[in-house]
Structure formats: C-alpha cells, structure tokens
Design a protein around this motif. Structure first.
Motif, short mmCIF file in Angstrom:
data_model
loop_
_atom_site.label_atom_id
_atom_site.label_comp_id
_atom_site.label_asym_id
_atom_site.label_seq_id
_atom_site.Cartn_x
_atom_site.Cartn_y
_atom_site.Cartn_z
N VAL A 190 0.83 -1.20 0.00
CA VAL A 190 0.00 0.00 0.00
C VAL A 190 0.87 1.25 0.00
N LEU A 191 1.90 1.26 0.83
CA LEU A 191 2.81 2.41 0.87
C LEU A 191 3.50 2.61 -0.47
N GLN A 192 3.88 1.51 -1.11
CA GLN A 192 4.52 1.62 -2.42
C GLN A 192 3.55 2.18 -3.45
N GLN A 193 2.29 1.79 -3.35
CA GLN A 193 1.30 2.24 -4.31
C GLN A 193 0.95 3.72 -4.15
N VAL A 194 1.10 4.26 -2.95
CA VAL A 194 0.71 5.66 -2.72
C VAL A 194 1.90 6.61 -2.74
N MET A 195 3.13 6.11 -2.95
CA MET A 195 4.29 6.99 -2.81
C MET A 195 4.30 8.10 -3.86
#
Length: 337
Positions: A62-67
């Motif tokens: 999720v963090l990778q997708q929103v960076m």
C-alpha cells in the motif's frame, strides 16, 4: 473606581495556581482526528473481508502504491493551504518523467543531469503557474487547467506517444527495496515519508510555513503586515513543482519506464488525499500529516477493494463519494466555525 476592580469571575480565575487547560482543550480537535478514525475504520472493515489485508507485506505494498500520489499531494497541500488549487500536477509530473527518461536514453545525457533537467521542467511549470496567478491575476483553477493541457500536449509530442524503456540504473534506484524488520520497504516510500517529516517541520516551525497559512487565512491582512503575498504564492507554486519533479522520478523508478500516459488521474487523486486529510479548500487550515493519512485512506480503499475482487470502476466511484463527503464536512465545519 469600579472599573479598576477585578470582577468576581476574574478573581476566581486568578486566585491560586492556574488549573491549566481543561480536558476538552487538551484533546485533539475532532477535525484532526477524522482522517485517523476513517483510516482505522477502513482497515477494520477490510481486515474482515480478506485475510491477506492485515499482513505486513500488504501494508508495504500500500505504501509503495501511494508513494507517487503522496509526494504530489505534498505540493498540492501547499497550494490548497493558500486557497488555490493545481490541476496540472499530474501532467507536469508525467512531462518531468518523460524529459528525464528521453534525455538519459535517446540523448545519452548523464542520468543525474537528466534527472535534474526533468525536475527543472516541473519547477518551470510551477513558476509559470505562479506568475499567471500573481502577476496576471488569473484564477488558479483556470491557470492550472490550461497548463495541464499544455503539459499533456508537450509530453505526447516529445515522446511521440511512445513509452521509454531501457533506463539507466540511477533512474530506477528508488524502485529498489531495503529490509526493515524482515519487511521489504521501497526506497521511494522511505523518501516520501522523509519529505513529509521535513515539510511538516517547515510548515509548523518556520516563518515561511507560517506565511503560507497566513496567506490562506487572509491575504489582505497578511499583505498589510508587510508580507509579500505574491512572493509567498510564487514560492509555493515553485516548491510544489519540486515535489512534482520528485514524484516523476519515483513514478519512473516504480514502473522502470517513462510513460507518456502517466499522470492522467494523479491530479484528482492528490486533491482527494489533501481533502480527506482535513485540509480546507478555502485555505489557511490543515495539517500535512493529515494529507499523508488521506493518501493512505485512498490507498487502503483501493487495495482492500482489489483484494475483495471489486471492479476498478467501483473503486473510482467510492473515491468520488469520499471526496464529496470530505468537502461537505469541511464546508459545514467552516460555517459552524
């Protein structure tokens, strides 16, 4: 002589040691807790819908997708805090990414210099937006709508609408991962979180940060105190361009290509993150960490709905409903205030 005597109520307040702020005043405002509550509720709901949702690996994803959107949203937050808006952010990011990748591959330019050129293009668009808003006195909505289309056209023409591949390693380095506690964390995610920490400090503890809030609250009163509101606005749009350039590099690193079709939804996603995070569209009110929570809310919803097998069309629909609810809440709280 009665005017010199303190009232009984004031005597009651000044006698003895100060009781300090009441519990109600020590507690965070509900408006600042809203994004936290929304994120917790979303995580709770999706944890019952999918066994994979609460895994550490999924949260890392999720963090990778929103960076990328999260980094764009930093610049968007600065603009919205001044009661403006930037519709061009996504396409400016896409143009910056194409400039970086084309110069590094087709032109054979040093990769680090190519990255710098791509970021300068993004800053130049920020400068253009700022000049049109402060000098020509055009509405930010109209200005950035125009520059969004300009950036899109230049991106398509410069790339010939072709994806740029075979990138040198400096352009894809932030797509790599580092192990933290046995969990693989993307370098770009670490950079995004570091940028949030930096800008949170800038907005909270520095004079330029306080000027941003002041311009959003009341530009005329701010001008009368001797602060150049035009200089603040120009600086905000240029700094926003810096973050769009960084987002361009993160987008290239995440996908390992220069995509001319990138950025077509990132502007609305970034605005959604800012609004869900509690920043007022009327300017002067909001927290940068709230924007991070807003980006995570969007990411969690899309990730959770994907795990549930919900079509992407409904994901966009739910995101639209969320942003309308957030804006309506902001309007109601503003009127109540």
């Amino acid at each position: 002589m009665s005017h010199a005597s303190p009232t009984s109520s004031s005597l009651g307040r000044t006698a003895g040691p100060s009781p300090g702020p009441s519990l109600r005043h020590r507690l965070p405002r509900l408006s600042s807790l809203g994004p936290v509550i929304a994120l917790l509720l979303a995580c709770t709901f999706f944890s019952f819908q999918s066994d994979r949702f609460l895994s550490v690996e999924n949260f890392s994803l999720v963090l990778q997708q929103v960076m990328v959107v999260g980094t764009i949203a930093i610049g968007q937050t600065l603009v919205i805090l001044t009661a403006g808006i930037d519709l061009s952010c996504g396409m400016v990011m896409a143009l910056g990414g194409i400039v970086m990748t084309k110069l590094a591959t087709a032109a054979g330019l040093d990769p680090y210099l190519a990255i710098a050129c791509g970021m300068l293009v993004c800053v130049a668009f920020g400068l253009l937006n700022g000049l049109l808003v402060t000098r020509v006195r055009l509405p930010a909505f109209i200005v950035t709508l125009g520059t969004m289309n300009i950036a899109f056209a230049i991106t398509q023409l410069y790339s010939n609408a072709q994806t740029v591949t075979d990138l040198p390693s400096p352009l894809t380095w932030f797509g790599g991962t580092v192990s933290m506690g046995g969990v693989e964390i993307n370098y770009g995610t670490v950079l995004m979180l570091g940028l949030y920490a930096l800008m949170w400090w800038v907005l909270r503890d520095t004079r330029p940060g306080r000027h941003v809030y002041a311009v959003g609250n009341n530009p005329e009163a701010t001008r009368l105190t001797g602060i150049s509101t035009d200089r603040v606005l120009l600086g905000v749009y240029m700094v926003a361009g810096v973050f769009y350039g960084i987002a361009a590099l993160l987008s290239v690193a995440r996908t390992s290509v220069g995509d001319p079709n990138a950025g077509q939804t990132e502007n609305l996603d970034a605005i959604t993150a800012v609004v869900l995070g509690g920043t007022s569209l009327f300017g002067g009110r909001g927290l940068l960490l709230g924007t991070l929570l807003g980006a995570l809310i969007v990411g969690v919803f899309r990730n959770g709905l994907t795990l549930m097998g919900v079509s992407s069309v409904y994901q966009v629909l739910i995101t639209g409903v969320l942003v309308i609810l957030a804006v309506a809440t902001d309007e109601l709280s503003r009127k109540k205030g």
